[in-house]
Enzyme design. Structure first.
Site, PDB file in Angstrom:
ATOM      1  N   ASP A 136      10.115  30.778 -23.492  1.00 55.38           N
ATOM      2  CA  ASP A 136      11.141  31.597 -23.124  1.00 55.38           C
ATOM      3  C   ASP A 136      10.999  31.631 -21.642  1.00 55.38           C
ATOM      4  OD1 ASP A 136      13.584  32.993 -22.890  1.00 55.38           O
ATOM      5  OD2 ASP A 136      12.860  34.661 -23.466  1.00 55.38           O
ATOM      6  N   ASP A 168      10.205  40.651 -15.107  1.00 51.87           N
ATOM      7  CA  ASP A 168      10.485  39.974 -16.315  1.00 51.87           C
ATOM      8  C   ASP A 168      11.414  38.656 -15.808  1.00 51.87           C
ATOM      9  OD1 ASP A 168      11.334  38.745 -18.664  1.00 51.87           O
ATOM     10  OD2 ASP A 168      12.898  40.096 -18.931  1.00 51.87           O
ATOM     11  N   ASP A 226      10.897  35.393 -16.006  1.00 50.75           N
ATOM     12  CA  ASP A 226      11.084  34.491 -16.483  1.00 50.75           C
ATOM     13  C   ASP A 226      10.760  32.971 -15.923  1.00 50.75           C
ATOM     14  OD1 ASP A 226      12.203  34.935 -19.631  1.00 50.75           O
ATOM     15  OD2 ASP A 226      13.757  35.872 -18.210  1.00 50.75           O
ATOM     16  N   LYS A 234      12.087  45.044 -25.471  1.00 52.20           N
ATOM     17  CA  LYS A 234      11.907  44.914 -24.209  1.00 52.20           C
ATOM     18  C   LYS A 234      11.683  46.139 -23.295  1.00 52.20           C
ATOM     19  CE  LYS A 234      14.412  42.128 -20.652  1.00 52.20           C
ATOM     20  NZ  LYS A 234      15.224  41.303 -20.481  1.00 52.20           N
ATOM     21  N   TRP A 294      17.361  39.498 -30.442  1.00 55.25           N
ATOM     22  CA  TRP A 294      17.141  40.253 -29.305  1.00 55.25           C
ATOM     23  C   TRP A 294      18.622  40.749 -28.833  1.00 55.25           C
ATOM     24  CZ3 TRP A 294      19.223  39.152 -24.417  1.00 55.25           C
ATOM     25  CH2 TRP A 294      18.885  40.166 -23.252  1.00 55.25           C
ATOM     26  N   ASP A 350       7.334  38.897 -26.161  1.00 56.74           N
ATOM     27  CA  ASP A 350       7.671  38.044 -25.029  1.00 56.74           C
ATOM     28  C   ASP A 350       6.677  38.572 -23.883  1.00 56.74           C
ATOM     29  OD1 ASP A 350       8.861  37.192 -22.576  1.00 56.74           O
ATOM     30  OD2 ASP A 350      10.752  36.735 -23.489  1.00 56.74           O
ATOM     31  N   HIS A 365       7.885  40.272 -21.060  1.00 58.62           N
ATOM     32  CA  HIS A 365       8.476  41.839 -21.122  1.00 58.62           C
ATOM     33  C   HIS A 365       7.377  43.152 -21.066  1.00 58.62           C
ATOM     34  CE1 HIS A 365      12.063  40.294 -23.661  1.00 58.62           C
ATOM     35  NE2 HIS A 365      11.766  39.738 -22.405  1.00 58.62           N
ATOM     36  N   HIS A 394       7.136  34.723 -27.476  1.00 60.53           N
ATOM     37  CA  HIS A 394       7.605  33.969 -26.608  1.00 60.53           C
ATOM     38  C   HIS A 394       6.752  33.644 -25.320  1.00 60.53           C
ATOM     39  CE1 HIS A 394      12.455  34.671 -27.232  1.00 60.53           C
ATOM     40  NE2 HIS A 394      11.701  33.739 -28.146  1.00 60.53           N
ATOM     41  N   GLU A 433      12.862  40.941 -31.295  1.00 59.35           N
ATOM     42  CA  GLU A 433      12.152  41.301 -29.984  1.00 59.35           C
ATOM     43  C   GLU A 433      12.579  42.430 -29.117  1.00 59.35           C
ATOM     44  OE1 GLU A 433      13.434  37.839 -27.586  1.00 59.35           O
ATOM     45  OE2 GLU A 433      11.977  38.245 -26.103  1.00 59.35           O
TER      46      GLU A 433
HETATM   47  C1  RNT Z   1      15.374  38.446 -23.026  1.00 64.34           C
HETATM   48  C2  RNT Z   1      14.879  37.926 -23.933  1.00 64.34           C
HETATM   49  C3  RNT Z   1      15.420  36.803 -24.930  1.00 64.34           C
HETATM   50  C4  RNT Z   1      16.233  35.802 -24.008  1.00 64.34           C
HETATM   51  C5  RNT Z   1      16.767  34.640 -25.010  1.00 64.34           C
HETATM   52  C6  RNT Z   1      17.710  33.988 -24.022  1.00 64.34           C
HETATM   53  O1  RNT Z   1      14.824  39.191 -22.085  1.00 64.34           O
HETATM   54  O2  RNT Z   1      13.541  37.483 -23.650  1.00 64.34           O
HETATM   55  O3  RNT Z   1      14.434  36.128 -25.707  1.00 64.34           O
HETATM   56  O4  RNT Z   1      15.549  35.373 -23.006  1.00 64.34           O
HETATM   57  O5  RNT Z   1      17.415  35.145 -26.078  1.00 64.34           O
HETATM   58 ZN    ZN Z   2      12.245  36.254 -25.011  1.00 65.14          ZN
END
Ligand code: RNT
Ligand code: ZN
Length: 421
Positions: free
Chosen positions: A328, A296, A298, A230, A187, A261, A264, A288, A228
Site C-alpha cells: 500500500d 503516514d 505512503d 489507523k 478501511w 499497515d 499507520h 499492508h 484496517e
Molecule cells: C489508508 C489505508 C488504506 C488505503 C487504501 C487506498 O490510510 O491505508 O489501505 O491506503 O484503501
Molecule cells: Zn493501508
C-alpha cells in the site's frame, strides 16, 4: 545487461557460503517463490478508479505528484500491471478497490455486482493471479460528512452497509473464480478533525454496521474479511473511529483478519512486533507494506530496517502461513510502473534475506543465553551475498536481473506511457 554465466557463478559461490552456516539457498528460494504479494492496483492511477473517473480523491488520504502517463482506464491499468508483473519474479495477487469496477451504465457503490469485475477476473485467471478486494469508503458524495459506516445518519450508514455487503459478495466471487482466497480489506476514513465529546457512539455504530454487513457467511477458502485501523489522517487528526484497538478487538471477537499497515504507526514502532504480539492468539493477519516518512505518507517501499523487521518477524516466527501480504503505497512523482517494481521486488528481497537465516542456530544461541553470539552473527549475516541468490532467482524466473528492469520500464514509457494525454 547482466551476463547469465556470471549470475550463475555468483550463485554457486553464494550457495557454498550459505551452506557453511547451514542454510540451503534453494530451499530459501522455494519458500520465497510460494509467497504471493498482493499488488495494489491504485498505485497505477493515483487511486482514481474507473467507476467515477472525474471524482476527486478525498477521505483523509492524498497522492502527490503528476508524473506523466498514468493509467486512464482499467484496460491501461491492466496493461501497466502486466508490464510490472513481467519484471517481478513469482506469481502474485492484485488488490482491487470497488471503484475499479467497469460498467456501461452509471452505477453507484451500493449497486456493484460481480459482473462489474468480470474483466478483472478473466484477466487474473489467464495469469494465475489471485485478487484481493477493498470497499471504497471515500471519494464519494456520501462520504463527504466525514462518516460512512459509523454515520449517525441512517440513510448514509445504510448506503455504506449495502456497499460492504456487495463488496463481500464480489470478494467471494473472486475467490471462487480464481481458486485463490480473496482478502477483503475494510478501511474507512471516519473521524473528527477536533476533539469529540462522545468517543464511543461512533464506534458502537461502526461495530453494528460491520456486523450487519457481514451477516452472510461465505466459505473461508473464497474470502476472508480483514479490518484496517489507523491512528489519524489528514482532516481527522483528533479522532479516528476505526483505530487499531477498535479493529483488533473486532477482529479477535469475530475471528477475522486484522490488517496492519506499516505506515499507520509512529516511526519508532515496529509493525513486525505487532504480528508477534498477537501470534499466541492465532490471529490471522493482513499486511499492508508501506513506508511512512515522518507520518503516514505512503512512500514506495525501500530496503530499510522497518521492512527487514517485518519480514524477519514473519519468517522467524513462522507467521507467513497465517499472514496475507499486500502493498500500500502511492507515489505520482515517479514512473508508476517503476514504483510497483521497486516496492514489490524490495519486499521479496527482504523476505529472501529472512529466509536465508540459519534460524535453528540463532534460536539455540538465544535459548542458551548466548546473546553475544546472537548479535555478532546476525550482524555478520547481513553482509552475506543474498544479492547473488536473488539475481539467480530472477534469472530462473525469466525476469530481468538486477537493475536491468529499468531499461524495460523506460522503453515502455517511450512506447506506451508517453502517448497517454
Ligand atoms: C489508508 C489505508 C488504506 C488505503 C487504501 C487506498 O490510510 O491505508 O489501505 O491506503 O484503501
Ligand atoms: Zn493501508
Amino acid at each position: 545487461m547482466r551476463n547469465a554465466e556470471t549470475v550463475q557463478k555468483a550463485y554457486e559461490i553464494a550457495k557454498e557460503q550459505y551452506a557453511g552456516i547451514g542454510v540451503d539457498v534453494d530451499k530459501a528460494i522455494e519458500a520465497l517463490d510460494k509467497v504471493r504479494i498482493s499488488m495494489h492496483c491504485w498505485q497505477g492511477d493515483d487511486i482514481n478508479g474507473s467507476l467515477f473517473p472525474d471524482q476527486e480523491l478525498s477521505g483523509t488520504i492524498s497522492v502527490t505528484g503528476n508524473y506523466p502517463g498514468k493509467a486512464r482506464n482499467a484496460d491501461e491499468l491492466r496493461a501497466d500491471l502486466d508490464k510490472a508483473l513481467s519484471l517481478i519474479p513469482g506469481t502474485h495477487k492484485v488488490n482491487l478497490h470497488a471503484i475499479y469496477g467497469e460498467s456501461d451504465e452509471p452505477i453507484d457503490l451500493d449497486q456493484i455486482e460481480p459482473k462489474h469485475f468480470a474483466k478483472w477476473v478473466e484477466w487474473a485467471k489467464e495469469r494465475g493471479l489471485g485478487l484481493d478486494f477493498n470497499g471504497t469508503f471515500f471519494s464519494h458524495p456520501k462520504a463527504e460528512s466525514g462518516f460512512t459506516l459509523s454515520s449517525a445518519d441512517p440513510e448514509v450508514q445504510e448506503f455504506w452497509i449495502e456497499h460492504l455487503r456487495r463488496v463481500r459478495e464480489i470478494s467471494n466471487y473472486f475467490g471462487q473464480e480464481t481458486g485463490i482466497v480473496s482478502c477483503n480489506n475494510i478501511w474507512i476514513p471516519d473521524g473528527y478533525k477536533d476533539n469529540p465529546i462522545d468517543r464511543v457512539s461512533p464506534r458502537k455504530r461502526l461495530m453494528e454496521a460491520l456486523d450487519k454487513a457481514r451477516e452472510v457467511d461465505y466459505p473461508a477458502e473464497n474470502t476472508l474479511d480483514a479490518v484496517e485501523g489507523k491512528l489519524f489522517g489528514t482532516g481527522v487528526e483528533a479522532y479516528t473511529v476505526g483505530t487499531h484497538e477498535f479493529y483488533l478487538s473486532y477482529a479477535m471477537s469475530r475471528g477475522i483478519l486484522w490488517t496492519i499497515d506499516s505506515g499507520h504507526f509512529h516511526p519508532t514502532e515496529d509493525p513486525g512486533d505487532k504480528f508477534a504480539a498477537v501470534a499466541p492468539f492465532n490471529q490471522g493477519l493482513y499486511l499492508h507494506v508501506s513506508r511512512p516518512m515522518r507520518w503516514d505518507s505512503d512512500h514506495v517501499v525501500i530496503a530499510d530496517d522497518m521492512l527487514r523487521n517485518i519480514t524477519n518477524a514473519l519468517v522467524y516466527n513462522d507467521l507467513i502461513k497465517t499472514t496475507h501480504i499486500g502493498l500500500d503505497f502511492f507515489d505520482a512523482t515517479i514512473n508508476r510502473v517503476a514504483a510497483y517494481v521497486v516496492g514489490t521486488r524490495n519486499t521479496q528481497k527482504a523476505l529472501l534475506q529472512s529466509f536465508l537465516t540459519p534460524l535453528e542456530d540463532l534460536k539455540a544461541a538465544e535459548a542458551e543465553g548466548d546473546l553475544t553470539a546472537r548479535l555478532a552473527l546476525v550482524e555478520e549475516y547481513k553482509s552475506f551475498p543474498f544479492g547473488a541468490v536473488w539475481d539467480y532467482y530472477c534469472l530462473t524466473k525469466g525476469v530481468p536481473v538486477g537493475e536491468d528492469w529499468l531499461a524495460e520500464v523506460r522503453q515502455y514509457e517511450k512506447d506506451v506511457l508517453s502517448k497517454r494525454a
